[in-house]
Design a protein around this motif. Structure first.
Motif, PDB file in Angstrom:
ATOM      1  N   ASP A  71       0.827  -1.213  -0.135  1.00 55.61           N
ATOM      2  CA  ASP A  71       0.302   0.161  -0.072  1.00 55.61           C
ATOM      3  C   ASP A  71       0.642   1.232   0.053  1.00 55.61           C
ATOM      4  OD1 ASP A  71      -2.175  -1.658   0.027  1.00 55.61           O
ATOM      5  OD2 ASP A  71      -2.177  -1.708   2.219  1.00 55.61           O
ATOM      6  N   LEU A 131       0.124   8.134   0.675  1.00 56.24           N
ATOM      7  CA  LEU A 131       0.043   9.355  -0.283  1.00 56.24           C
ATOM      8  C   LEU A 131       0.216  10.800   0.684  1.00 56.24           C
ATOM      9  CD1 LEU A 131      -2.847   8.334  -2.760  1.00 56.24           C
ATOM     10  CD2 LEU A 131      -0.401   8.153  -2.814  1.00 56.24           C
ATOM     11  N   THR A 191      -4.042   8.745   3.731  1.00 52.81           N
ATOM     12  CA  THR A 191      -4.528   8.003   2.313  1.00 52.81           C
ATOM     13  C   THR A 191      -3.609   7.229   1.653  1.00 52.81           C
ATOM     14  OG1 THR A 191      -6.013   9.914   2.338  1.00 52.81           O
ATOM     15  CG2 THR A 191      -5.892   8.410   0.299  1.00 52.81           C
ATOM     16  N   TYR A 192      -4.190   6.132   1.382  1.00 53.94           N
ATOM     17  CA  TYR A 192      -3.372   4.991   0.620  1.00 53.94           C
ATOM     18  C   TYR A 192      -3.837   4.676  -0.772  1.00 53.94           C
ATOM     19  CZ  TYR A 192      -1.470   3.801   5.361  1.00 53.94           C
ATOM     20  OH  TYR A 192      -0.962   3.985   6.608  1.00 53.94           O
ATOM     21  N   SER A 193      -2.996   4.095  -1.615  1.00 55.28           N
ATOM     22  CA  SER A 193      -3.646   3.595  -2.824  1.00 55.28           C
ATOM     23  C   SER A 193      -3.139   2.046  -3.123  1.00 55.28           C
ATOM     24  CB  SER A 193      -3.041   4.348  -3.917  1.00 55.28           C
ATOM     25  OG  SER A 193      -1.585   4.312  -4.109  1.00 55.28           O
ATOM     26  N   ARG A 194      -3.946   1.659  -3.742  1.00 52.30           N
ATOM     27  CA  ARG A 194      -3.530   0.468  -4.330  1.00 52.30           C
ATOM     28  C   ARG A 194      -4.217  -0.161  -5.797  1.00 52.30           C
ATOM     29  NH1 ARG A 194      -5.380  -4.632  -0.441  1.00 52.30           N
ATOM     30  NH2 ARG A 194      -3.645  -3.798   0.428  1.00 52.30           N
ATOM     31  N   TRP A 195      -3.413  -0.694  -6.577  1.00 58.28           N
ATOM     32  CA  TRP A 195      -3.618  -0.850  -8.024  1.00 58.28           C
ATOM     33  C   TRP A 195      -3.601  -2.182  -8.648  1.00 58.28           C
ATOM     34  CZ3 TRP A 195       0.187  -2.622 -10.992  1.00 58.28           C
ATOM     35  CH2 TRP A 195       1.499  -2.303 -10.532  1.00 58.28           C
ATOM     36  N   THR A 214      -7.072   1.769 -10.073  1.00 50.56           N
ATOM     37  CA  THR A 214      -6.596   2.134  -9.084  1.00 50.56           C
ATOM     38  C   THR A 214      -7.641   2.474  -7.653  1.00 50.56           C
ATOM     39  OG1 THR A 214      -4.723   2.989 -10.234  1.00 50.56           O
ATOM     40  CG2 THR A 214      -4.821   3.808  -7.732  1.00 50.56           C
ATOM     41  N   TYR A 228      -7.952   4.501  -3.948  1.00 49.02           N
ATOM     42  CA  TYR A 228      -7.441   5.357  -2.749  1.00 49.02           C
ATOM     43  C   TYR A 228      -8.486   5.214  -1.525  1.00 49.02           C
ATOM     44  CZ  TYR A 228      -5.554   7.399  -6.915  1.00 49.02           C
ATOM     45  OH  TYR A 228      -4.839   7.423  -8.236  1.00 49.02           O
ATOM     46  N   TYR A 229      -7.822   5.093  -0.603  1.00 45.12           N
ATOM     47  CA  TYR A 229      -8.569   4.742   0.671  1.00 45.12           C
ATOM     48  C   TYR A 229      -7.876   5.080   2.112  1.00 45.12           C
ATOM     49  CZ  TYR A 229      -5.323   0.865   1.100  1.00 45.12           C
ATOM     50  OH  TYR A 229      -4.222   0.090   1.125  1.00 45.12           O
ATOM     51  N   VAL A 285     -12.748   3.043   0.920  1.00 44.16           N
ATOM     52  CA  VAL A 285     -12.367   3.444  -0.572  1.00 44.16           C
ATOM     53  C   VAL A 285     -12.986   4.974  -0.569  1.00 44.16           C
ATOM     54  CG1 VAL A 285     -12.518   3.341  -2.991  1.00 44.16           C
ATOM     55  CG2 VAL A 285     -12.245   1.227  -1.517  1.00 44.16           C
ATOM     56  N   THR A 333     -11.935   5.940  -6.980  1.00 47.28           N
ATOM     57  CA  THR A 333     -11.630   4.842  -7.729  1.00 47.28           C
ATOM     58  C   THR A 333     -11.193   5.479  -9.145  1.00 47.28           C
ATOM     59  OG1 THR A 333     -12.883   3.154  -6.744  1.00 47.28           O
ATOM     60  CG2 THR A 333     -12.051   2.559  -8.836  1.00 47.28           C
TER      61      THR A 333
END
Length: 323
Positions: free
Chosen positions: A203, A206, A215-219, A242, A244-245, A250, A253
């Motif tokens: 993760d 951000l 805040t995190y992102s995952r793709w 991707t 963002y959560y 979340v 998106t």
């Protein structure tokens, strides 16, 4: 009575002679495909300028050798290159016209399919694989594609192909940088229909100072690659989603898509179907094909479909991504 018998016998012989002569004329009017193909090749060859060097460019030699290896691997005992003859270079308007005619004529040899899936491979004369509107559409698509690729100064060789007991010949156009067009080499592809996937390992933080405020992102990414018979990349289609959560929820998106292929057509579409909450979700519709086929996008069911005959790969689906 004897006179009448002789008279009728004479009429019968005349009819038989007329019938035999008609059959001979029919045969002369409809030569076999090999004879027509050789005639077209001879006419093209007579208009070409002799080559100053009797050797193929190094890049073209490598492409042919790698093609031989891949055909032997994926189509053992099937389609193979059995010979090559250098014809000359295109230097006149008539040479260009004959070159375009050579690849689009209904008597020309054509192929389509994915050699990694031998059951899809078809090779034959164009008029044997297509008919009616399908034949005329295919000829038009090939001519349009070839006109965009073959140009004055290109060199021409004739490739002899062996498929079981069948022998085919194609005119292959090339230049120093590599092969430009050949009805078999351009029509066949190498595609892994399962495609490839890649996801972020960790993760990514951000923003935010405190742990709860970050805040995190995952793709996740999926793509499909089309290759020339010599193994280099010809085209690609794919999508990437991707999310963002923060705190397991979340907030947004994103999705992107792409599609492109040399000597062919590509379509790519995507949209976000769930933007926030417990997870993010997208829908994708992707397709690639060679020039003899066509792709269409249906917005109502958000899908790409292929029609006609040709090498192709289509992927329609949904992807969900969780924090």
């Amino acid at each position: 009575m004897k006179t009448k018998t002789l008279k009728w016998f004479g009429i019968l012989m005349l009819c038989l002679a007329f019938g035999l002569n008609s059959c001979q004329n029919d045969t002369e009017d409809f030569p076999d495909e090999n004879a027509r193909e050789q005639q077209d090749t001879d006419e093209l060859k007579s208009e070409l300028t002799p080559l100053t060097t009797p050797d193929l460019p190094e890049t073209v030699r490598e492409q042919l050798e790698l093609t031989r290896q891949n055909l032997a691997q994926y189509l053992p005992g099937g389609l193979q290159i059995s010979g090559v003859e250098l014809l000359g270079s295109i230097t006149t308007d008539k040479g260009m016209q004959l070159s375009h005619r050579a690849v689009k004529d209904k008597e020309s040899v054509i192929a389509y399919g994915n050699i990694t899936d031998p059951s899809t491979v078809q090779v034959g004369y164009m008029e044997g694989l297509y008919s009616g509107k399908g034949l005329s559409d295919t000829q038009q698509r090939i001519e349009e594609a070839a006109r965009g690729e073959i140009r004055s100064g290109d060199q021409v060789m004739e490739i002899t192909w062996q498929k079981g007991d069948e022998v085919y010949k194609t005119q292959c156009f090339y230049r120093e940088t590599g092969i430009v067009w050949d009805n078999i080499l351009s029509g066949l592809v190498m595609i892994d229909k399962e495609g490839e996937t890649e996801s972020s390992d960790d993760d990514n933080a951000l923003k935010g100072d405190g742990l709860q405020g970050k805040t995190y992102s995952r793709w996740h990414k999926s793509w499909w690659t089309a290759k020339w018979l010599w193994g280099s990349k010809r085209g690609e289609m794919g999508y990437k989603i991707t999310i963002y959560y923060s705190s397991g929820r979340v907030s947004n998106t994103d999705v992107s898509d792409w599609g492109h292929i040399s000597l062919g057509k590509a379509r790519s579409h995507s949209k976000v179907t769930k933007n926030s909450g417990a997870y993010g979700k997208c829908r994708y519709a992707l397709g690639m094909c060679t020039p003899t086929g066509s792709l269409s996008f249906n917005s109502s069911n958000f899908s790409v479909s292929f029609s006609g005959l040709g090498s192709n790969v289509v992927a329609n689906g949904n992807k969900s991504l969780y924090p």
